[in-house]
Scaffold this motif. Structure first.
Motif, PDB file in Angstrom:
ATOM      1  N   ASN A  79     -24.270 -86.271  28.244  1.00 27.28           N
ATOM      2  CA  ASN A  79     -25.103 -85.070  28.106  1.00 27.28           C
ATOM      3  C   ASN A  79     -26.257 -85.280  27.128  1.00 27.28           C
ATOM      4  O   ASN A  79     -27.281 -84.598  27.214  1.00 27.28           O
ATOM      5  CB  ASN A  79     -24.261 -83.886  27.652  1.00 27.28           C
ATOM      6  N   LEU A 112     -20.209 -81.431  31.972  1.00 23.68           N
ATOM      7  CA  LEU A 112     -21.371 -82.275  32.233  1.00 23.68           C
ATOM      8  C   LEU A 112     -22.576 -81.429  32.632  1.00 23.68           C
ATOM      9  O   LEU A 112     -22.453 -80.469  33.403  1.00 23.68           O
ATOM     10  CB  LEU A 112     -21.061 -83.274  33.358  1.00 23.68           C
ATOM     11  N   LYS A 113     -23.730 -81.811  32.134  1.00 21.24           N
ATOM     12  CA  LYS A 113     -24.954 -81.092  32.483  1.00 21.24           C
ATOM     13  C   LYS A 113     -25.494 -81.505  33.848  1.00 21.24           C
ATOM     14  O   LYS A 113     -26.314 -80.799  34.433  1.00 21.24           O
ATOM     15  CB  LYS A 113     -26.024 -81.334  31.410  1.00 21.24           C
TER      16      LYS A 113
END
Length: 267
Positions: A79, A112-113
């Motif tokens: 990230n 998670l982005k």
């Protein structure tokens, strides 16, 4: 007296209802809730975000089983990078196929982005794990396009199916050859030559995946060690990602010119 009986009954009913919150179901009961069909959702996100791209950067992680803190740190590390398009997890979220293992790992990965997809690992097949995987992530064989690159993701855990099921599924492999892509990357949990792979068909497997346009490399997990091997001596490299306990993952950069490079990242 009747009032006392009513009060006792009411108390017991309240006690029973509150106890429901602390009931621990069988570890393989596959009572599931929360986010599911994750791969389908995230493949759509990947295809939309990467549409028209000729250069990509993605992360390979694998074998996060039982290493929850390390997986959480991997997510934080990924990230922190603004250059990653998506993440591929090559399987073994769980150690024993237990429902809670899948849920805990999913909840970490959901932080998670960027979108991510998960393959089926051999440990994920234990108990009711394969059913849990299907509910949570989808079919063990799937594929998607990221820009002009095709990703073929295949279940190769033949040993876990006692060789009674088509693993690898050559019907799926031969019918999933895409049109209009420049490159292909093949992902699996266990590579040929491992004890999980049906090595009676390893050369056929290699032949079939080489029919895909621009086969660039293969990637896998299972061995818990980061390494790269030319298994068949034909120039097709197999990149294996170490387990989460090693606190490392692999970043692949696909260039606009058609080449690629990889970097092992420690965190």
């Amino acid at each position: 007296m009747k009032t006392m009986i009513r009060n006792v009954v009411s108390f017991l009913a309240t006690l029973m209802l509150s106890a429901c919150d602390i009931i621990d179901y069988h570890p393989y009961d596959a009572r599931l809730d929360g986010t599911h069909d994750i791969n389908a959702r995230n493949m759509t996100r990947i295809e939309q975000a990467c549409a028209g791209k000729k250069a990509l950067k993605f992360v390979l992680i694998s074998d996060t089983q039982r290493w929850y803190d390390e997986t959480y740190e991997a997510v934080k590390s990924i990230n922190a990078r603004p250059d990653i398009d998506f993440v591929v997890h090559c399987g073994d979220l769980s150690d024993f196929g237990v429902t809670k293992e899948f849920e805990q790992q999913r909840d970490i990965l959901e932080k998670l982005k960027v979108p991510y997809v998960v393959l089926l690992g051999n440990h994920d097949c234990l108990g009711t794990g394969a059913d849990t995987f299907r509910w949570m992530f989808g079919d063990p064989n799937f594929s998607f396009n990221a820009g002009d690159t095709h990703f073929l993701c295949i279940n190769t855990n033949a040993f876990e199916y006692d060789y009674s099921t088509a693993v690898p599924d050559f019907g799926y492999i031969s019918n999933a050859v895409p049109d209009s892509v420049r490159r292909t990357i093949v992902a699996m949990h266990a590579q040929p030559t491992s004890e999980q792979f049906n090595n009676n068909v390893s050369h056929l497997f290699q032949y079939e995946i080489k029919q895909y346009p621009g086969l660039t490399f293969c990637m896998c997990g299972h061995g818990h060690t980061t390494q790269c091997n030319d298994l068949f001596g034909d120039g097709v490299l197999y990149y294996e990602c170490g387990a989460a306990k090693k606190r490392e993952y692999v970043v692949f950069t696909l260039t606009e010119e058609g080449g690629y490079k990889h970097e092992v990242v420690t965190y």
